[in-house]
Design a protein around this motif. Sequence first.
Motif, PDB file in Angstrom:
ATOM      1  N   LYS A  28      15.121   7.729   1.241  1.00 57.79           N
ATOM      2  CA  LYS A  28      15.641   8.915   1.921  1.00 57.79           C
ATOM      3  C   LYS A  28      15.953   8.638   3.383  1.00 57.79           C
ATOM      4  N   ALA A  29      15.208   7.746   4.020  1.00 57.24           N
ATOM      5  CA  ALA A  29      15.368   7.490   5.438  1.00 57.24           C
ATOM      6  C   ALA A  29      16.562   6.601   5.754  1.00 57.24           C
ATOM      7  N   ARG A  30      17.006   5.789   4.814  1.00 57.76           N
ATOM      8  CA  ARG A  30      18.091   4.857   5.130  1.00 57.76           C
ATOM      9  C   ARG A  30      19.445   5.567   5.177  1.00 57.76           C
ATOM     10  N   GLU A  31      20.370   4.904   5.807  1.00 54.82           N
ATOM     11  CA  GLU A  31      21.722   5.427   5.925  1.00 54.82           C
ATOM     12  C   GLU A  31      22.383   5.472   4.551  1.00 54.82           C
ATOM     13  N   PRO A  32      23.306   6.392   4.342  1.00 52.92           N
ATOM     14  CA  PRO A  32      24.024   6.416   3.070  1.00 52.92           C
ATOM     15  C   PRO A  32      24.894   5.166   2.921  1.00 52.92           C
ATOM     16  N   GLU A  33      25.194   4.830   1.678  1.00 51.73           N
ATOM     17  CA  GLU A  33      26.058   3.684   1.418  1.00 51.73           C
ATOM     18  C   GLU A  33      27.386   3.865   2.157  1.00 51.73           C
ATOM     19  N   PRO A  34      27.906   2.798   2.734  1.00 53.19           N
ATOM     20  CA  PRO A  34      29.205   2.920   3.410  1.00 53.19           C
ATOM     21  C   PRO A  34      30.306   3.171   2.382  1.00 53.19           C
ATOM     22  N   ALA A  85      35.583   1.782   5.526  1.00 51.28           N
ATOM     23  CA  ALA A  85      35.636   0.375   5.947  1.00 51.28           C
ATOM     24  C   ALA A  85      37.082  -0.121   5.965  1.00 51.28           C
ATOM     25  N   LEU A  86      37.860   0.275   4.978  1.00 48.79           N
ATOM     26  CA  LEU A  86      39.270  -0.103   4.925  1.00 48.79           C
ATOM     27  C   LEU A  86      40.005   0.460   6.131  1.00 48.79           C
ATOM     28  N   GLY A  87      39.783   1.717   6.428  1.00 47.33           N
ATOM     29  CA  GLY A  87      40.442   2.341   7.577  1.00 47.33           C
ATOM     30  C   GLY A  87      40.093   1.660   8.883  1.00 47.33           C
ATOM     31  N   ARG A  88      38.805   1.332   9.058  1.00 46.90           N
ATOM     32  CA  ARG A  88      38.391   0.623  10.287  1.00 46.90           C
ATOM     33  C   ARG A  88      39.104  -0.711  10.407  1.00 46.90           C
ATOM     34  N   ALA A  89      39.204  -1.432   9.286  1.00 48.33           N
ATOM     35  CA  ALA A  89      39.843  -2.750   9.309  1.00 48.33           C
ATOM     36  C   ALA A  89      41.331  -2.629   9.616  1.00 48.33           C
ATOM     37  N   LEU A  90      42.006  -1.679   8.987  1.00 49.59           N
ATOM     38  CA  LEU A  90      43.440  -1.500   9.240  1.00 49.59           C
ATOM     39  C   LEU A  90      43.700  -1.130  10.694  1.00 49.59           C
ATOM     40  N   ASP A 122      32.319  -6.055   6.082  1.00 49.05           N
ATOM     41  CA  ASP A 122      31.880  -4.856   6.807  1.00 49.05           C
ATOM     42  C   ASP A 122      30.951  -4.020   5.940  1.00 49.05           C
ATOM     43  N   VAL A 123      31.314  -3.823   4.676  1.00 50.09           N
ATOM     44  CA  VAL A 123      30.476  -3.038   3.766  1.00 50.09           C
ATOM     45  C   VAL A 123      29.127  -3.718   3.567  1.00 50.09           C
ATOM     46  N   ARG A 124      29.131  -5.040   3.389  1.00 48.42           N
ATOM     47  CA  ARG A 124      27.866  -5.780   3.221  1.00 48.42           C
ATOM     48  C   ARG A 124      26.964  -5.618   4.439  1.00 48.42           C
ATOM     49  N   ARG A 125      27.535  -5.792   5.630  1.00 51.16           N
ATOM     50  CA  ARG A 125      26.735  -5.675   6.861  1.00 51.16           C
ATOM     51  C   ARG A 125      26.151  -4.274   6.999  1.00 51.16           C
ATOM     52  N   ARG A 126      26.956  -3.271   6.758  1.00 50.29           N
ATOM     53  CA  ARG A 126      26.474  -1.900   6.901  1.00 50.29           C
ATOM     54  C   ARG A 126      25.451  -1.561   5.830  1.00 50.29           C
ATOM     55  N   THR A 165      14.638  -1.643   5.600  1.00 48.76           N
ATOM     56  CA  THR A 165      13.269  -1.221   5.338  1.00 48.76           C
ATOM     57  C   THR A 165      12.942  -1.154   3.848  1.00 48.76           C
ATOM     58  N   SER A 166      13.941  -1.279   2.973  1.00 45.95           N
ATOM     59  CA  SER A 166      13.680  -1.069   1.558  1.00 45.95           C
ATOM     60  C   SER A 166      13.888  -2.327   0.717  1.00 45.95           C
ATOM     61  N   GLY A 167      13.982  -3.497   1.316  1.00 42.29           N
ATOM     62  CA  GLY A 167      14.085  -4.723   0.527  1.00 42.29           C
ATOM     63  C   GLY A 167      15.474  -5.321   0.568  1.00 42.29           C
ATOM     64  N   PRO A 168      15.640  -6.470  -0.092  1.00 45.57           N
ATOM     65  CA  PRO A 168      16.899  -7.207  -0.027  1.00 45.57           C
ATOM     66  C   PRO A 168      17.990  -6.526  -0.836  1.00 45.57           C
ATOM     67  N   VAL A 169      19.231  -6.825  -0.465  1.00 49.32           N
ATOM     68  CA  VAL A 169      20.390  -6.368  -1.216  1.00 49.32           C
ATOM     69  C   VAL A 169      20.725  -7.447  -2.222  1.00 49.32           C
ATOM     70  N   LEU A 170      20.758  -7.094  -3.485  1.00 49.98           N
ATOM     71  CA  LEU A 170      21.051  -8.057  -4.534  1.00 49.98           C
ATOM     72  C   LEU A 170      22.511  -7.938  -4.933  1.00 49.98           C
ATOM     73  N   LEU A 171      23.206  -9.063  -4.975  1.00 52.33           N
ATOM     74  CA  LEU A 171      24.593  -9.097  -5.394  1.00 52.33           C
ATOM     75  C   LEU A 171      24.688  -9.828  -6.709  1.00 52.33           C
ATOM     76  N   ALA A 172      25.475  -9.300  -7.622  1.00 56.12           N
ATOM     77  CA  ALA A 172      25.682  -9.974  -8.909  1.00 56.12           C
ATOM     78  C   ALA A 172      26.530 -11.206  -8.687  1.00 56.12           C
TER      79      ALA A 172
END
Length: 111
Positions: free
Chosen positions: A15-21, A26-31, A92-96, A103-110
């Motif tokens: 609940k405390a972490r930021e919502p998924e980007p 992210a596309l708009g920021r990059a463009l 950008d999405v990965r970093r965010r 605080t909730s552990g590693p991000v696992l990528l397939a």
Amino acid sequence: MADILPFDQNRAAVKAREPEPLWREALGRALRAVREEQGDRLVDVAERAGMSPQYLSEVERGRKEPSSEMIAAVTGALGVRLADLLAQVAGDVRRRTAAGRRTSGPVLLAA
């Protein structure tokens, strides 16, 4: 009498972490970053891409989710490779995502 419930730290961390980007943000920021780096005006890029400046502005602000054809038109108007832009957006999405989950552990990528 009320029962005392144990505090679930994992639930609190979720609940405390930021919502998924969002991809469109992210596309708009990059463009916008590419356009500004090149010194292009929004109206000029929109004209070359064949869309209204209002629509491109909404895409850059992450308000609209453009079709693949629209993304291709904008990257063509900017003179950038789609693959390079997508790599930048994915990074950008990965970093965010990683920043929001520290605080909730590693991000696992397939693989």
